[in-house]
Design a protein around this motif. Structure first.
Motif, PDB file in Angstrom:
ATOM      1  N   ALA A 115      16.803  -5.208  68.598  1.00  0.00           N
ATOM      2  CA  ALA A 115      17.274  -5.317  69.905  1.00  0.00           C
ATOM      3  C   ALA A 115      17.611  -6.485  70.203  1.00  0.00           C
ATOM      4  CB  ALA A 115      16.248  -4.895  71.063  1.00  0.00           C
ATOM      5  N   ARG A 116      16.765  -7.613  69.698  1.00  0.00           N
ATOM      6  CA  ARG A 116      17.197  -9.149  69.732  1.00  0.00           C
ATOM      7  C   ARG A 116      18.668  -9.174  69.292  1.00  0.00           C
ATOM      8  NH1 ARG A 116      11.705 -11.141  68.429  1.00  0.00           N
ATOM      9  NH2 ARG A 116      10.575 -10.936  70.305  1.00  0.00           N
ATOM     10  N   ALA A 117      18.751  -8.741  67.924  1.00  0.00           N
ATOM     11  CA  ALA A 117      20.130  -8.956  67.296  1.00  0.00           C
ATOM     12  C   ALA A 117      21.412  -8.363  68.150  1.00  0.00           C
ATOM     13  CB  ALA A 117      19.999  -8.293  65.945  1.00  0.00           C
ATOM     14  N   ALA A 118      21.103  -7.112  68.670  1.00  0.00           N
ATOM     15  CA  ALA A 118      22.002  -6.640  69.644  1.00  0.00           C
ATOM     16  C   ALA A 118      22.070  -7.275  71.053  1.00  0.00           C
ATOM     17  CB  ALA A 118      21.599  -5.289  70.149  1.00  0.00           C
ATOM     18  N   LEU A 119      21.235  -7.961  71.395  1.00  0.00           N
ATOM     19  CA  LEU A 119      21.448  -8.731  72.537  1.00  0.00           C
ATOM     20  C   LEU A 119      22.382  -9.843  72.325  1.00  0.00           C
ATOM     21  CD1 LEU A 119      21.080  -9.881  75.601  1.00  0.00           C
ATOM     22  CD2 LEU A 119      18.556 -10.275  74.825  1.00  0.00           C
ATOM     23  N   VAL A 120      22.059 -10.784  71.080  1.00  0.00           N
ATOM     24  CA  VAL A 120      22.748 -11.896  70.754  1.00  0.00           C
ATOM     25  C   VAL A 120      24.139 -11.352  70.565  1.00  0.00           C
ATOM     26  CG1 VAL A 120      23.113 -13.414  68.797  1.00  0.00           C
ATOM     27  CG2 VAL A 120      20.865 -13.025  69.691  1.00  0.00           C
ATOM     28  N   GLY A 121      24.340 -10.226  69.970  1.00  0.00           N
ATOM     29  CA  GLY A 121      25.920  -9.571  69.867  1.00  0.00           C
ATOM     30  C   GLY A 121      26.559  -9.556  71.233  1.00  0.00           C
ATOM     31  N   GLU A 122      25.799  -8.956  72.024  1.00  0.00           N
ATOM     32  CA  GLU A 122      26.571  -8.837  73.757  1.00  0.00           C
ATOM     33  C   GLU A 122      26.841 -10.015  74.222  1.00  0.00           C
ATOM     34  OE1 GLU A 122      27.594  -6.107  75.222  1.00  0.00           O
ATOM     35  OE2 GLU A 122      27.200  -4.711  73.691  1.00  0.00           O
ATOM     36  N   TRP A 123      25.771 -11.154  73.924  1.00  0.00           N
ATOM     37  CA  TRP A 123      25.902 -12.294  74.753  1.00  0.00           C
ATOM     38  C   TRP A 123      26.989 -13.264  74.124  1.00  0.00           C
ATOM     39  CZ3 TRP A 123      22.584 -16.751  72.145  1.00  0.00           C
ATOM     40  CH2 TRP A 123      22.923 -18.055  72.897  1.00  0.00           C
ATOM     41  N   GLN A 124      27.065 -13.158  72.716  1.00  0.00           N
ATOM     42  CA  GLN A 124      28.243 -13.917  72.213  1.00  0.00           C
ATOM     43  C   GLN A 124      29.675 -13.227  72.201  1.00  0.00           C
ATOM     44  OE1 GLN A 124      28.428 -17.143  71.127  1.00  0.00           O
ATOM     45  NE2 GLN A 124      26.409 -17.098  71.997  1.00  0.00           N
ATOM     46  N   TYR A 125      29.755 -11.825  72.129  1.00  0.00           N
ATOM     47  CA  TYR A 125      30.743 -10.988  71.945  1.00  0.00           C
ATOM     48  C   TYR A 125      31.263 -10.031  72.729  1.00  0.00           C
ATOM     49  CZ  TYR A 125      30.183 -13.365  67.513  1.00  0.00           C
ATOM     50  OH  TYR A 125      30.019 -14.633  66.652  1.00  0.00           O
ATOM     51  N   GLY A 126      30.035  -9.702  73.873  1.00  0.00           N
ATOM     52  CA  GLY A 126      30.178  -8.427  74.787  1.00  0.00           C
ATOM     53  C   GLY A 126      30.078  -8.612  76.122  1.00  0.00           C
ATOM     54  N   ALA A 127      29.013  -7.715  76.848  1.00  0.00           N
ATOM     55  CA  ALA A 127      29.042  -7.649  78.153  1.00  0.00           C
ATOM     56  C   ALA A 127      28.425  -8.980  78.629  1.00  0.00           C
ATOM     57  CB  ALA A 127      28.167  -6.407  78.604  1.00  0.00           C
ATOM     58  N   GLY A 128      27.512  -9.966  77.675  1.00  0.00           N
ATOM     59  CA  GLY A 128      26.737 -10.976  78.287  1.00  0.00           C
ATOM     60  C   GLY A 128      27.486 -12.122  78.137  1.00  0.00           C
ATOM     61  N   LYS A 129      28.552 -12.579  77.908  1.00  0.00           N
ATOM     62  CA  LYS A 129      29.246 -13.811  77.797  1.00  0.00           C
ATOM     63  C   LYS A 129      29.407 -14.583  78.621  1.00  0.00           C
ATOM     64  CE  LYS A 129      33.280 -11.489  76.150  1.00  0.00           C
ATOM     65  NZ  LYS A 129      34.739 -11.486  75.615  1.00  0.00           N
ATOM     66  N   SER A 130      29.241 -14.150  79.777  1.00  0.00           N
ATOM     67  CA  SER A 130      29.358 -15.268  80.897  1.00  0.00           C
ATOM     68  C   SER A 130      28.067 -15.716  81.293  1.00  0.00           C
ATOM     69  CB  SER A 130      29.850 -14.397  82.017  1.00  0.00           C
ATOM     70  OG  SER A 130      29.298 -13.450  82.579  1.00  0.00           O
ATOM     71  N   SER A 131      26.898 -15.223  80.832  1.00  0.00           N
ATOM     72  CA  SER A 131      25.523 -15.703  81.295  1.00  0.00           C
ATOM     73  C   SER A 131      24.566 -16.070  80.120  1.00  0.00           C
ATOM     74  CB  SER A 131      24.985 -14.338  81.940  1.00  0.00           C
ATOM     75  OG  SER A 131      23.763 -14.887  82.386  1.00  0.00           O
ATOM     76  N   ASN A 132      23.509 -16.940  80.480  1.00  0.00           N
ATOM     77  CA  ASN A 132      22.690 -17.305  79.531  1.00  0.00           C
ATOM     78  C   ASN A 132      21.183 -16.689  79.996  1.00  0.00           C
ATOM     79  OD1 ASN A 132      24.038 -18.761  77.619  1.00  0.00           O
ATOM     80  ND2 ASN A 132      24.199 -20.582  78.848  1.00  0.00           N
ATOM     81  N   ASP A 133      21.123 -15.788  80.951  1.00  0.00           N
ATOM     82  CA  ASP A 133      19.701 -15.422  81.236  1.00  0.00           C
ATOM     83  C   ASP A 133      20.209 -13.814  81.570  1.00  0.00           C
ATOM     84  OD1 ASP A 133      17.806 -17.725  82.551  1.00  0.00           O
ATOM     85  OD2 ASP A 133      20.023 -18.002  83.118  1.00  0.00           O
ATOM     86  N   LEU A 134      19.541 -12.911  80.501  1.00  0.00           N
ATOM     87  CA  LEU A 134      19.908 -11.626  80.082  1.00  0.00           C
ATOM     88  C   LEU A 134      18.979 -10.828  79.618  1.00  0.00           C
ATOM     89  CD1 LEU A 134      23.102 -12.243  77.837  1.00  0.00           C
ATOM     90  CD2 LEU A 134      23.215 -11.383  80.284  1.00  0.00           C
ATOM     91  N   VAL A 135      18.721  -9.758  80.091  1.00  0.00           N
ATOM     92  CA  VAL A 135      17.882  -8.759  79.577  1.00  0.00           C
ATOM     93  C   VAL A 135      18.874  -7.509  78.763  1.00  0.00           C
ATOM     94  CG1 VAL A 135      16.232  -6.701  80.225  1.00  0.00           C
ATOM     95  CG2 VAL A 135      15.899  -8.899  80.973  1.00  0.00           C
ATOM     96  N   LEU A 136      18.343  -7.043  77.931  1.00  0.00           N
ATOM     97  CA  LEU A 136      19.143  -5.896  77.271  1.00  0.00           C
ATOM     98  C   LEU A 136      18.184  -4.747  76.836  1.00  0.00           C
ATOM     99  CD1 LEU A 136      21.927  -4.950  75.182  1.00  0.00           C
ATOM    100  CD2 LEU A 136      19.950  -4.892  73.713  1.00  0.00           C
ATOM    101  N   VAL A 137      18.607  -3.398  77.343  1.00  0.00           N
ATOM    102  CA  VAL A 137      17.538  -2.301  77.038  1.00  0.00           C
ATOM    103  C   VAL A 137      18.670  -1.557  76.263  1.00  0.00           C
ATOM    104  CG1 VAL A 137      16.235  -2.515  79.083  1.00  0.00           C
ATOM    105  CG2 VAL A 137      18.207  -1.170  79.191  1.00  0.00           C
ATOM    106  N   THR A 138      18.127  -0.773  75.387  1.00  0.00           N
ATOM    107  CA  THR A 138      18.865   0.361  74.524  1.00  0.00           C
ATOM    108  C   THR A 138      18.084   1.750  74.598  1.00  0.00           C
ATOM    109  OG1 THR A 138      17.753  -0.090  72.552  1.00  0.00           O
ATOM    110  CG2 THR A 138      19.626  -1.310  72.698  1.00  0.00           C
ATOM    111  N   LEU A 139      18.959   2.677  75.127  1.00  0.00           N
ATOM    112  CA  LEU A 139      18.252   4.028  75.332  1.00  0.00           C
ATOM    113  C   LEU A 139      18.585   4.970  74.229  1.00  0.00           C
ATOM    114  CD1 LEU A 139      19.551   4.167  78.986  1.00  0.00           C
ATOM    115  CD2 LEU A 139      17.375   3.212  78.226  1.00  0.00           C
TER     116      LEU A 139
END
Length: 315
Positions: A115-139
């Motif tokens: 989940a941390r790896a997925a969050l980093v992927g979204e942070w750098q290349y996806g839905a989290g690119k514009s923020s440094n304060d993020l929560v990711l959940v995977t369902l």
């Protein structure tokens, strides 16, 4: 990409599907997928992956500079050790992963919770690119979670921080979870618990769900859409459980944005509006809205995240 370009080998050891990617400068070159076989020992799985990885290296003509593993468990990433001895990949904590990477390819290794790896992927290349304060959940199979605060992954003293969103108690009188806790979110809504939740209903024999070859979230949402009452009830139950879990994480970590991913996000047009409504109604952050968005890198976020982490670990 030219022959002999340097690239990363990244592995996402998911609950149902195992993915191996070749990643070059933040872009997926090729991906191999196979059933996860997460009941098997990690040692046997790693031995099986060696020829697969060697084939990918030959096919793409890359020079691997490192290997990164996204693992579904508690991980001590600085010391490259798996700490959890849980449901998936028994005896994984006994494996010397660094030795495996050096023995076969003489390259460094990085490992992180999936989940941390997925969050980093979204942070750098996806839905989290514009923020440094993020929560990711995977369902999906479970309810995974991870947190970035002030541009840094939250890990904690025992590497548990942010990762156990699915094991927060939301039902005081609930069942004992496969983790040993009582009334975890995952006992109320997860892929592994869904079959029992469906079949334990007294109206199950008369439900269209009783005629399905497999009971999973895909069939649950499908049967709800055609009007099955049990499916509708359990879809609402799942949505409520997920939303309350997300609100708990918002209260714990106060993010700017929550990214929702996982295998069932083809139903995002139902899930995202429901979670937004519940957050607005019940969270303390309603006057300073948290952005709740669907993941963009649904399939390959963990592979991309491990490439980024591997670069930061090895440079």
């Amino acid at each position: 990409m030219t022959p002999n370009s340097k690239a990363a080998i990244t592995i996402d050891m998911g609950g149902t599907t195992l993915k191996i990617g070749i990643v070059h400068q933040g872009k997926i070159v090729t991906v191999h997928k196979q059933p996860a076989s997460s009941h098997a020992s990690l040692e046997s799985i790693l031995n099986e992956l060696v020829p697969v990885i060697n084939d990918l290296i030959r096919q793409t003509s890359i020079v691997p500079y490192g290997i990164g593993i996204a693992f579904p468990g508690i991980v001590d990433s600085p010391n490259k050790r798996i700490l959890s001895d849980y449901v998936k990949y028994p005896n994984a904590k006994d494996i010397d992963l660094t030795d495996w990477a050096v023995t076969h390819w003489n390259i460094p290794l990085a490992i992180e919770n999936d989940a941390r790896a997925a969050l980093v992927g979204e942070w750098q290349y996806g839905a989290g690119k514009s923020s440094n304060d993020l929560v990711l959940v995977t369902l999906g199979t479970g309810f995974g979670s991870a947190v970035i605060m002030d541009g840094r992954l939250v890990r904690g003293r025992n590497y548990l921080a942010g990762n156990l969103g699915g094991h927060m108690t939301i039902n005081l009188d609930g069942r004992v979870c496969n983790c040993g806790n009582i009334g975890c979110l995952e006992t109320e809504s997860s892929g592994w618990a869904l079959k029992d939740l469906v079949e334990s209903s007294p109206v199950f024999p008369s439900s269209t769900l009783a005629r399905q070859e497999e009971i999973n979230f895909q069939t649950l949402f499908q049967q709800a859409k055609i009007g099955d009452s049990l499916a509708n009830k359990l879809v609402h139950h799942s949505l409520k459980a997920w939303a309350l879990g997300i609100i708990n994480l918002i209260h714990a970590y106060d993010p700017e944005k929550v990214i929702v991913g996982g295998g069932i996000m083809h139903n995002s047009e139902i899930i995202i509006p429901y979670v937004k409504h519940m957050e607005q109604k019940h969270s303390w952050s309603k006057n300073n809205n948290v952005s709740i968005v669907a993941a963009e890198q649904i399939e390959f976020a963990a592979l991309l995240g491990m490439d980024y982490l591997l670069t930061s670990y090895t440079h």
